[in-house]
Design an enzyme around this catalytic site. Structure first.
Site, PDB file in Angstrom:
ATOM      1  N   TYR A   1      68.002  47.973  20.755  1.00 26.49           N
ATOM      2  CA  TYR A   1      68.614  47.397  19.552  1.00 26.49           C
ATOM      3  C   TYR A   1      67.538  46.902  18.593  1.00 26.49           C
ATOM      4  O   TYR A   1      67.519  47.272  17.408  1.00 26.49           O
ATOM      5  CB  TYR A   1      69.558  46.257  19.938  1.00 26.49           C
ATOM      6  CG  TYR A   1      69.962  45.401  18.747  1.00 26.49           C
ATOM      7  CD1 TYR A   1      70.719  45.939  17.712  1.00 26.49           C
ATOM      8  CD2 TYR A   1      69.570  44.069  18.657  1.00 26.49           C
ATOM      9  CE1 TYR A   1      71.079  45.162  16.611  1.00 26.49           C
ATOM     10  CE2 TYR A   1      69.928  43.290  17.567  1.00 26.49           C
ATOM     11  CZ  TYR A   1      70.676  43.838  16.552  1.00 26.49           C
ATOM     12  OH  TYR A   1      71.016  43.076  15.461  1.00 26.49           O
TER      13      TYR A   1
ATOM     14  N   THR B   1      67.291  41.749  11.832  1.00 25.93           N
ATOM     15  CA  THR B   1      67.413  40.793  12.926  1.00 25.93           C
ATOM     16  C   THR B   1      66.049  40.281  13.372  1.00 25.93           C
ATOM     17  O   THR B   1      65.043  40.995  13.267  1.00 25.93           O
ATOM     18  CB  THR B   1      68.102  41.460  14.133  1.00 25.93           C
ATOM     19  OG1 THR B   1      68.045  40.591  15.267  1.00 25.93           O
ATOM     20  CG2 THR B   1      67.423  42.764  14.507  1.00 25.93           C
TER      21      THR B   1
END
Length: 325
Positions: free
Chosen positions: A141, A117
């Site tokens: 995250y 990501t």
């Protein structure tokens, strides 16, 4: 015989679409998923239900299936939840990946494509974001994905693992034939939320901030169609199967679209405006995030086909009107 691929997280949004594209490209595909957020109906090929942290289960599936490669999509991915419950994210995203890698090594599978990501970069110090941008994630995250990338790089260098990581920007859109789409139990993505608001399926959308230093005051993001993401995975896998050790690549269009421009595209597609209320900025939302994707274009001959926000939105609207799960 074509290569056999185990898609871990294969019942989820991006995993299931990528698995379907793998099948279209002649691969033999099976899925492994705990169905905590995915849908059994979305999985391609045989579905093995199991947790990524379950070493015995994963080892048995990998051993019995005689797979040539793994695609790894399984992760917790809600930024806000990661801030509230960081241990869950390190446990599943980091610990689960370590378990998967050990099982792969134990069963002789040495090829992996990993779903990463742009959240690993944190707040941008320059735009567009390239792969050499400093990595200072601002959520557990993003930090968990950065840790996994570091682990994978070490395994490439010392353990003989062939691995490519793909750093997504904002995944969007659905299969144009209506067969697979975005269906999250907890939806946080702008496009499906805005479509649902326009269809009267939820309250008006909250537009978080209209006073950013952007062309219309709203945040700019890079929306990449899920089919273009899937194509990047196929190209990355083919490169690894040909013997390349792998690398890390951004996967984005390089085009920034504002929130208001997304809402306008949805309004055009549905023929009705998206009802919305203006809210305060959310903490940690950078004004703009968009990719430099020259590296993947040069290395994998990958270019996005879905560069129009209207075309991306149209597929998401089609799915929203007739979801299959």
């Amino acid at each position: 015989m074509s290569a056999r691929v185990l898609v871990v997280g294969g019942a989820g949004y991006i995993g299931s679409v990528t698995a379907a594209v793998l099948v279209q490209n002649g691969f033999e595909v099976e899925a492994y998923d705990d169905l905590s957020t995915g849908h059994a109906e979305a999985a391609q090929g045989r579905l093995h239900r199991g947790d990524i942290r379950d070493k015995d289960r994963l080892t048995a599936v990998l051993s019995d299936g005689k797979f040539d490669a793994v695609m790894h999509f399984a992760a917790k991915s809600l930024v806000g939840e990661s801030v509230a419950h960081p241990l869950r994210y390190y446990d599943v995203n980091v610990g689960g990946t370590a378990t998967l890698l050990q099982c792969m090594q134990d069963t002789g599978v040495d090829t992996l494509v990993f779903s990463s990501t742009c959240a690993i970069y944190g707040d941008p110090i320059r735009l567009p974001l390239d792969e050499e941008h400093p990595q200072h994630p601002v959520s557990p995250y993003g930090a968990s994905k950065k840790m996994v990338e570091e682990m994978l790089a070490a395994c490439r260098a010392k353990e003989g693992l062939k691995v490519t990581t793909l750093r997504y920007f904002n995944a969007a859109g659905c299969m144009p034939d209506g067969s697979l789409g975005e269906s999250h139990k907890t939806e946080t993505h702008l496009i499906p939320l805005a479509i649902a608001a326009a269809l009267g399926q939820r309250p008006p959308l909250s537009l978080f901030g209209t006073d950013y230093d952007t062309r219309d005051g709203t945040c700019i993001r890079d929306y990449i169609h899920v089919l273009d993401l899937a194509d990047a995975h196929v190209k990355a896998l083919n490169q690894l199967l040909e013997g390349d050790p792998g690398d890390a690549y951004n996967v984005g269009t390089g085009v920034g679209t504002t929130v208001k421009e997304v809402l306008a595209a949805i309004g055009r597609s549905l023929g009705t405006p998206v009802p919305h209320d203006v809210a305060e900025r959310r903490a940690g939302d950078p004004p703009a995030l968009f990719a430099r994707a020259d590296k993947i274009q040069a290395a994998l001959n990958w270019t996005p086909e879905w560069t129009s926000i209207d075309a991306i939105v149209d597929t998401a609207v089609q799915w929203a009107r007739s979801p299959r799960f």
